[in-house]
Structures are given as C-alpha cells and as structure tokens.
Design a protein around this motif. Structure first.
Motif, PDB file in Angstrom:
ATOM      1  N   MET A 174     -86.318  39.663 -12.773  1.00  0.00           N
ATOM      2  CA  MET A 174     -85.557  39.680 -14.026  1.00  0.00           C
ATOM      3  C   MET A 174     -84.086  39.319 -13.809  1.00  0.00           C
ATOM      4  O   MET A 174     -83.266  39.499 -14.699  1.00  0.00           O
ATOM      5  CB  MET A 174     -85.665  41.063 -14.681  1.00  0.00           C
ATOM      6  CG  MET A 174     -87.087  41.526 -14.959  1.00  0.00           C
ATOM      7  SD  MET A 174     -88.009  40.447 -16.079  1.00  0.00           S
ATOM      8  CE  MET A 174     -87.188  40.759 -17.628  1.00  0.00           C
ATOM      9  N   ASN A 175     -83.723  38.858 -12.624  1.00  0.00           N
ATOM     10  CA  ASN A 175     -82.363  38.396 -12.320  1.00  0.00           C
ATOM     11  C   ASN A 175     -81.297  39.452 -12.603  1.00  0.00           C
ATOM     12  O   ASN A 175     -80.212  39.137 -13.100  1.00  0.00           O
ATOM     13  CB  ASN A 175     -82.051  37.116 -13.101  1.00  0.00           C
ATOM     14  CG  ASN A 175     -82.982  35.976 -12.736  1.00  0.00           C
ATOM     15  OD1 ASN A 175     -83.312  35.793 -11.571  1.00  0.00           O
ATOM     16  ND2 ASN A 175     -83.424  35.223 -13.733  1.00  0.00           N
ATOM     17  N   GLY A 176     -81.624  40.693 -12.306  1.00  0.00           N
ATOM     18  CA  GLY A 176     -80.647  41.758 -12.460  1.00  0.00           C
ATOM     19  C   GLY A 176     -80.459  42.259 -13.867  1.00  0.00           C
ATOM     20  O   GLY A 176     -79.578  43.078 -14.130  1.00  0.00           O
ATOM     21  N   SER A 177     -81.276  41.787 -14.800  1.00  0.00           N
ATOM     22  CA  SER A 177     -81.152  42.209 -16.192  1.00  0.00           C
ATOM     23  C   SER A 177     -81.792  43.576 -16.427  1.00  0.00           C
ATOM     24  O   SER A 177     -82.789  43.927 -15.778  1.00  0.00           O
ATOM     25  CB  SER A 177     -81.822  41.188 -17.124  1.00  0.00           C
ATOM     26  OG  SER A 177     -81.180  39.943 -17.055  1.00  0.00           O
ATOM     27  N   LYS A 178     -81.240  44.328 -17.346  1.00  0.00           N
ATOM     28  CA  LYS A 178     -81.816  45.598 -17.762  1.00  0.00           C
ATOM     29  C   LYS A 178     -82.843  45.341 -18.862  1.00  0.00           C
ATOM     30  O   LYS A 178     -82.562  44.662 -19.848  1.00  0.00           O
ATOM     31  CB  LYS A 178     -80.728  46.533 -18.289  1.00  0.00           C
ATOM     32  CG  LYS A 178     -81.272  47.868 -18.804  1.00  0.00           C
ATOM     33  CD  LYS A 178     -80.161  48.737 -19.365  1.00  0.00           C
ATOM     34  CE  LYS A 178     -80.729  50.046 -19.907  1.00  0.00           C
ATOM     35  NZ  LYS A 178     -79.671  50.928 -20.477  1.00  0.00           N
ATOM     36  N   ILE A 179     -84.049  45.876 -18.704  1.00  0.00           N
ATOM     37  CA  ILE A 179     -85.101  45.689 -19.708  1.00  0.00           C
ATOM     38  C   ILE A 179     -84.856  46.635 -20.872  1.00  0.00           C
ATOM     39  O   ILE A 179     -84.696  47.847 -20.695  1.00  0.00           O
ATOM     40  CB  ILE A 179     -86.496  45.927 -19.092  1.00  0.00           C
ATOM     41  CG1 ILE A 179     -86.742  44.918 -17.968  1.00  0.00           C
ATOM     42  CG2 ILE A 179     -87.575  45.808 -20.156  1.00  0.00           C
ATOM     43  CD1 ILE A 179     -88.025  45.159 -17.201  1.00  0.00           C
ATOM     44  N   SER A 184     -84.507  41.513 -22.183  1.00  0.00           N
ATOM     45  CA  SER A 184     -83.632  42.089 -21.165  1.00  0.00           C
ATOM     46  C   SER A 184     -82.203  41.610 -21.391  1.00  0.00           C
ATOM     47  O   SER A 184     -81.961  40.643 -22.118  1.00  0.00           O
ATOM     48  CB  SER A 184     -84.119  41.718 -19.758  1.00  0.00           C
ATOM     49  OG  SER A 184     -84.135  40.311 -19.595  1.00  0.00           O
ATOM     50  N   LYS A 185     -81.267  42.292 -20.723  1.00  0.00           N
ATOM     51  CA  LYS A 185     -79.853  41.972 -20.950  1.00  0.00           C
ATOM     52  C   LYS A 185     -79.070  42.102 -19.649  1.00  0.00           C
ATOM     53  O   LYS A 185     -79.263  43.043 -18.872  1.00  0.00           O
ATOM     54  CB  LYS A 185     -79.259  42.926 -22.000  1.00  0.00           C
ATOM     55  CG  LYS A 185     -77.795  42.670 -22.314  1.00  0.00           C
ATOM     56  CD  LYS A 185     -77.248  43.713 -23.269  1.00  0.00           C
ATOM     57  CE  LYS A 185     -75.782  43.439 -23.590  1.00  0.00           C
ATOM     58  NZ  LYS A 185     -75.193  44.497 -24.443  1.00  0.00           N
ATOM     59  N   LYS A 186     -78.162  41.153 -19.442  1.00  0.00           N
ATOM     60  CA  LYS A 186     -77.197  41.208 -18.348  1.00  0.00           C
ATOM     61  C   LYS A 186     -75.864  40.750 -18.901  1.00  0.00           C
ATOM     62  O   LYS A 186     -75.731  39.609 -19.325  1.00  0.00           O
ATOM     63  CB  LYS A 186     -77.641  40.324 -17.185  1.00  0.00           C
ATOM     64  CG  LYS A 186     -76.749  40.418 -15.958  1.00  0.00           C
ATOM     65  CD  LYS A 186     -77.288  39.573 -14.827  1.00  0.00           C
ATOM     66  CE  LYS A 186     -76.433  39.712 -13.570  1.00  0.00           C
ATOM     67  NZ  LYS A 186     -76.962  38.873 -12.466  1.00  0.00           N
ATOM     68  N   ALA A 187     -74.885  41.666 -18.927  1.00  0.00           N
ATOM     69  CA  ALA A 187     -73.600  41.405 -19.593  1.00  0.00           C
ATOM     70  C   ALA A 187     -73.885  41.061 -21.058  1.00  0.00           C
ATOM     71  O   ALA A 187     -74.579  41.809 -21.730  1.00  0.00           O
ATOM     72  CB  ALA A 187     -72.831  40.304 -18.876  1.00  0.00           C
ATOM     73  N   ASN A 188     -73.407  39.918 -21.557  1.00  0.00           N
ATOM     74  CA  ASN A 188     -73.675  39.527 -22.944  1.00  0.00           C
ATOM     75  C   ASN A 188     -74.805  38.512 -23.066  1.00  0.00           C
ATOM     76  O   ASN A 188     -74.993  37.918 -24.127  1.00  0.00           O
ATOM     77  CB  ASN A 188     -72.411  38.946 -23.587  1.00  0.00           C
ATOM     78  CG  ASN A 188     -71.416  40.026 -23.964  1.00  0.00           C
ATOM     79  OD1 ASN A 188     -71.792  41.164 -24.190  1.00  0.00           O
ATOM     80  ND2 ASN A 188     -70.142  39.672 -24.000  1.00  0.00           N
TER      81      ASN A 188
END
Length: 355
Positions: free
Chosen positions: A281-286, A302-306
C-alpha cells in the motif's frame, strides 16, 4: 461575459477531468472489471433535492454530512462544527460537551434524543455511546436509553459491532466479546507483546470469527473462532514492524476473508485455508473497504498525506488496478452494482460491469 463563461466552465472541466482520470487509470490496469461513469454532482445547498424516492445513501466529507441517491440527488445536507456519526439509517452531530444528542433519520427528522454525556457511535441501526473519560461504553436502545454499560480500567481503542455481537478492544490489551444484548461473554488477552494495546479489531457478521492487531514490541495479528461458547485462536502472525496508530481490521461479508492494515501493507487471511498474502500500500493508511458482487470485487481506500488511493481487488484478494488523487477529504461506497467515490465537495457514481 467571456469571464463569466470561463468561471462557469472551470468547475465542469475539473469534474470531467477527475472522472476521466479515474476511468483511464483503472482501465489501463484491469481488463476485466469495468467502471462506467454515470454522473458527478457537487455538494451544495442549492443541489439539495428531497424528491427522489430511491433509498438514501450516507456520505461524510469534510465538515458536511448527508445523504444522496443512485439518481444523483443530494436529498439531505448538514454541516457540523465538531464531530458526526452516520449510517444508512441514522446520523447524529455532537461536540465535546453534548449532554443531549438528537439522532436523526435520513430526512433530517428527529428519531430520538440521547440524554447521556459522551460521544455517540452509530453502526447501521445500533446506537452506542463512549463514556466520558474513554474507559467504557454503553449499549443504547432505539429510545436512546442505556441497556447495558461496560466500564474498563483502560481506555477503549477499538469497537466493532454486527447484529449478532460486539467486540471491543482496550489499551491494556483486553479484547472483550459481547452478545447481541450487550452481555459480556468473554475477555481475552492476545498478549505476546511488551505493551499489549489493541490497535484494531473486527467481528464477522455472524459473530463466528473475530480478529485484532495487538501489541507494540512483537506486534501480531490474531484470528479467533467462536465454537460452543469457547473462543480459540485459529491463526496468528507476528508482524515485522510495529505500527503505533489505530488500524483497520475488516471481515468480508461472506466471512471467508479478513483484512488488516500493518506496516508492510494490507494483510489478507483466508478464514478457511489460512492462506496469507500481503498487498503493498506504499505506506498509506487504510481507511475503508467496500465490497461489490460484480467480479466478487473489493475496493480499498487508503491515504498518505493528502493523497488518497483506491485499490481494486478482484476475487477479493487479487489487485487488478488502482488510482490516486489529492483531496482534503474522501469516501468510497458500494451499493448494488455501483461504486461511489466522494472527493471534497463532489460525489461521482460509476456502474460496475465485467467484460
């Protein structure tokens, strides 16, 4: 006049570009499941139209909460200053000092009033309230009255509920299982860590399976099965690197898969064969997982930063596509053969089909 035309065209072009990007990105990666755009609507007071007779679907974007329908109508819209909780049946808005919390139906009519201090949580048609101090919660009936209260020495860190059972996790590593009436059935400690906090937990629809991510040092994922009022561990996995935030755990609707967020991506366990796989997931939070009957697919937000990413799984475990976009807030939702994605002040509908 020319300037006015440009001002009108700009939001339209932005919407069209967003739809085109999603369609191109997904079709480029998947030759089976197709996403066919149907409409995009802007969320404004002027767009509210309560005339639709279709079942309303909930949304929560930024500080706006409301309902929309398959035919592209915003049927209800409400802004809120602090917190809100919403399901397909009910919603509530509240602040830190709320002692009387109205619960509304999708049309904005008051269904009941919760006359208790704390933070409410609505799951489908079930009401809960997190007790002041965070070390317990109460089950509520449709009148907003407490039917059962559970208090614990440590703060609550995770809560999952189905019509048949409720599962709560706590900062001291306790995992508490309740029946449909709110009676405590079991208290378990997954342990095996120096700091046994429950970071995420979930229970399957029938209440047969439940799972959690627990601990800091020697963090692990544990899958339980309930048989004849006894709970046993049927799968566990030590995780290579501990995460320190709350994490998502999710059971598929058919209870054949369980998903969890961890340091290396999204873990997927087959509840029958115990086969384990990871999707990066490339460091993204699910944030959310939604399922569709079309191609037995699942959509993962999922989200990473914006940057938000939607990952598409076919057969609920094989990645076949993804697309990303920048936003301050977002949501995804599936219903029937449709997929909806919300981005800031817009909602788009895509019909799903298989070639």
């Amino acid at each position: 006049m020319e300037k006015e035309k440009k001002n009108v065209l700009r939001p339209v072009l932005i919407i069209l570009a967003f739809i085109a990007y999603i369609v191109f990105s997904f079709r480029h990666l998947s030759g089976q499941l197709q996403m066919i755009p149907e409409w995009t609507i802007e969320i404004t007071e002027d767009a509210v139209d309560s005339s639709s007779t279709l079942s309303p679907l909930p949304f929560k974007l930024g500080q706006n909460i409301g309902y929309f329908t398959h035919d592209g109508k915003i049927t209800f819209l409400k802004s809120y200053p602090y917190k809100a909780t919403i399901s397909r049946q009910y919603f509530a808005v509240f602040d830190q000092n709320s002692s009387e919390i109205p619960v509304y139906d999708p049309k904005g009519n008051t269904s009941t009033i919760i006359r208790h201090s704390g933070f409410p949580y609505i799951k489908d048609d079930r009401f809960f309230i997190m007790l002041p101090g965070g070390a317990g919660f109460a089950f509520l009936d449709k009148n907003g009255s407490k039917t059962s209260i559970y208090e614990h020495p440590a703060p609550i860190t995770a809560l999952s509920s189905t019509p048949n059972a409720t599962l709560a996790g706590f900062a001291d590593g306790a995992l508490c299982l309740f029946d449909e009436e709110g009676n405590l059935e079991n208290t378990l400690y997954p342990a095996a860590s120096d700091y046994n906090v429950i970071l995420g937990s979930a229970i399957s629809n029938s209440g047969t399976y439940f799972a959690c991510v627990s601990g800091q040092s020697n963090q692990r994922f544990v899958l339980y099965k309930k048989e004849n009022n006894h709970c046993k561990i049927i799968f566990h996995k030590e995780l290579p690197q501990a995460i320190t935030r709350q994490t998502l755990v999710y059971f598929s609707q058919q209870e054949d898969k369980v998903y969890f967020d961890y340091s290396e991506g999204m873990g997927i366990v087959d509840c029958n064969t115990f086969e384990f796989r990871t999707i990066k997931m490339n460091g993204s939070k699910i944030l959310n997982i939604q399922e569709s009957p079309v191609s037995n697919s699942a959509f993962v937000l999922s989200k990473k930063a914006n940057e938000y990413t939607v990952t598409i799984l076919e057969s609920k475990s094989h990645k076949t596509g993804s697309f990303s976009y920048n936003a301050d807030s977002s949501f995804i939702l599936t219903d029937q053969n449709a997929f909806f994605v919300g981005k800031d002040n817009k909602i788009s509908k895509f019909n799903l089909s298989k070639e």
